[in-house]
Design an enzyme around this catalytic site. Structure first.
Site, PDB file in Angstrom:
ATOM      1  N   TYR A 127       0.243 -13.996  -3.769  1.00  0.00           N
ATOM      2  CA  TYR A 127       1.338 -13.058  -3.520  1.00  0.00           C
ATOM      3  C   TYR A 127       0.902 -11.905  -2.628  1.00  0.00           C
ATOM      4  CZ  TYR A 127       5.057 -14.662  -6.651  1.00  0.00           C
ATOM      5  OH  TYR A 127       6.090 -15.347  -7.221  1.00  0.00           O
TER       6      TYR A 127
ATOM      7  N   ASP B  70      -1.217  -7.865 -13.300  1.00  0.00           N
ATOM      8  CA  ASP B  70      -1.866  -7.742 -11.992  1.00  0.00           C
ATOM      9  C   ASP B  70      -2.402  -6.343 -11.698  1.00  0.00           C
ATOM     10  OD1 ASP B  70      -1.598 -10.378 -11.207  1.00  0.00           O
ATOM     11  OD2 ASP B  70       0.378 -10.070 -10.304  1.00  0.00           O
TER      12      ASP B  70
END
Ligand code: CA
Ligand code: CA
Ligand code: CA
Ligand code: CA
Ligand code: CU
Length: 509
Positions: free
Chosen positions: A162, A95
């Site tokens: 998220y 990420d």
């Protein structure tokens, strides 16, 4: 007004606004400067910077202990990867390097998300929350209880479903804790519950790992070529646990080892504390219950702690685009002696989804600890606490003989409950003291008159007592033989006196 007067008024106004030389940012503009002085006098000051991938990073980080010296701890710290491989091998996210948590991926924070804190803007957007928190108990000893404080700085960045919450905590005792929180919603669902958990009909939350990496450029005391890194293990050897230190001379990649309580230490080879001990910081990975040792294509997951030479091109633990591609390549045998070193630390959280993670996910948190060791000669926060000196009972003068077997208990106490250390000088030869219990024992070997001095210390103050110990020589053989010999002597002496008395009585007749 004349020019001088204007200057004076201006200076006075500036000083009222708090622009004093001592607090000035020396390494960045004032808007990027964080300067936190806690109510007890301890202080952290540092600069922050925004990066598209890493988000908020911190630079020129200085700690000033209460009544202590301001020293640099770290030149720069940053999150270095958020690696999220899924158990079904459907995706393996990197990420931080691939998406980033800065720029547009960083949220504008609202004031109610930063209670009792202050919001710090970047490019007109409030992205950083700065708070000072009073701890429950920093330490307690006897009747003294002290609350401590810590400074925390966090931002929030959505990545997919998220929300990541990188948080840095800087404590008034010098400890630093990088945290990463994750909340929002689960990212991926499937139907095969062998790689996840059935949350609802036909809805399996797919299990996954979060491997968080941080890059920590320690420059202890600002001197960046004299920092050494070592590994410390506590090994069981014949029923004892013994410390062993492995100093690193070249770059290294190491694993956690719960069985030896392994941790790592960054030490300045020049600067010392008041006791002459090297100032240092421990790097402690205590979340070792979850560990990812991934496939061969992810060698950066095969270790947890790394020391490398500092290289600006090495930013991400994996998917790094300039220089090597991942940590495994950064560790390529370079010398770390007299070089600018950085350490990297990774922690793993295995996320097996729960029904309670849906529809909104409880924040889960991962962290590591960066803890001062010998940065100070003692606990700087406890210097206001008044110590009560220990007391020691007097010991009556003693008479013994050589070969006597001795067990003598020295009585001492401390009203603060401090543990005591006993020391003794001029003990009769053959005897010794147990420095923690205060018991003197052994078999006396040499006659003489000994002025014995016993000192008991609680680490800050001490008490002492002294007494005379006369040791006479046992005539011959064992002490029991000596005993019967002296009884015989006593009888003959008695006989002599009786004879004398009788003789005088007779003469006066
Ligand atoms: Ca240094
Ligand atoms: Ca290297
Ligand atoms: Ca360094
Ligand atoms: Ca005491
Ligand atoms: Cu997760």
């Amino acid at each position: 007004m004349n020019k001088l007067l204007i200057k004076i008024v201006l200076l006075f106004t500036l000083s009222l606004l708090g622009f004093s030389h001592a607090n000035a940012a020396e390494n960045c503009g004032d808007e990027f400067y964080v300067n936190e002085i806690f109510p007890n006098g301890a202080r952290w000051d540092m600069c922050w910077e925004h990066k598209d991938r890493e988000g908020i990073i911190f630079k020129s980080i200085y700690f000033t202990p209460k009544n202590g010296t301001r020293r640099m701890v770290l030149n720069q710290v940053a999150i270095a990867q958020i690696h999220v491989p899924y158990d079904d091998n459907g995706t393996r996210f990197h990420d931080l390097s691939d998406l980033g948590i800065g720029g547009l991926n960083m949220l504008e924070l609202q004031s109610d998300e930063c209670p009792d804190g202050s919001l710090i803007p970047f490019s007109g957007k409030n992205v950083l929350c700065k708070q000072t928190t009073k701890q429950d108990i920093s330490f307690k000893s006897g009747t003294n209880t002290e609350n401590g404080y810590y400074l925390s700085l966090f931002s929030v960045s959505p990545v997919g479903a998220y929300y990541y919450i990188p948080t840095w905590k800087f404590f008034d005792n010098g400890k630093i804790e990088p945290w990463m929180g994750a909340t929002g919603a689960l990212q991926r669902f499937g139907t095969d519950d062998s790689t996840g958990w059935l949350l609802a009909d036909n809805r399996v939350g797919i299990a996954h790992l979060h491997n968080f990496f941080w890059k920590l450029d320690f420059d202890l005391n600002k001197t960046y070529l004299d920092d050494a890194v070592e590994e410390i293990n506590f090994n069981l050897v014949n029923g004892k646990r013994e410390r062993s230190i492995i100093p690193f001379s070249t770059e290294a990649a190491r694993k956690v080892n719960p069985e030896t309580m392994r941790h790592w230490r960054v030490r300045d080879k020049s600067a010392k504390n008041e006791n002459g001990h090297s100032i240092s910081y421990d790097v402690i990975l205590s979340e070792m219950g979850h560990q990812d040792i991934g496939p061969a294509s992810e060698p950066f997951t095969h270790n947890d702690f790394f020391v490398t030479t500092q290289n600006d091109n090495e930013r991400f633990a994996s998917h790094n685009t300039s220089g090597g591609t991942n940590l495994d390549e950064f560790v390529n045998g370079e010398s770390i002696v007299d070089n600018d070193i950085v350490v990297w630390a990774g922690v793993t959280f295995y996320h097996m989804p729960r029904s309670e993670d849906s529809p909104h996910m409880d924040a889960h948190w991962s962290h590591l600890k960066i803890v001062p060791r010998d940065w100070n000669a003692s606990n700087t926060l406890s210097d206001d606490v008044t110590n009560n000196a220990p007391t020691i009972a007097t010991v009556a003068n003693l008479n013994s003989q050589t070969s006597d077997s001795i067990t003598l208990n020295i009585q001492a106490s401390d009203s603060d409950g401090d543990s005591l250390i006993y020391n003794v000088s001029n003990l009769p030869t053959g005897l010794s003291i147990n420095t923690s219990s205060g018991v003197i024992s052994g078999v006396i070997s040499t006659a003489g008159t000994y002025l014995v001095q016993i000192t008991v210390s609680d680490g800050q103050q001490s008490a002492s007592t002294q007494f005379n110990w006369v040791v006479s020589a046992a005539s011959t053989g064992s002490s029991s033989g000596g005993g019967s010999l002296s009884i015989m002597l006593l009888f003959s002496l008695l006989g002599l006196i009786l004879f004398n008395v009788f003789f005088r009585f007779k003469n006066n007749d």
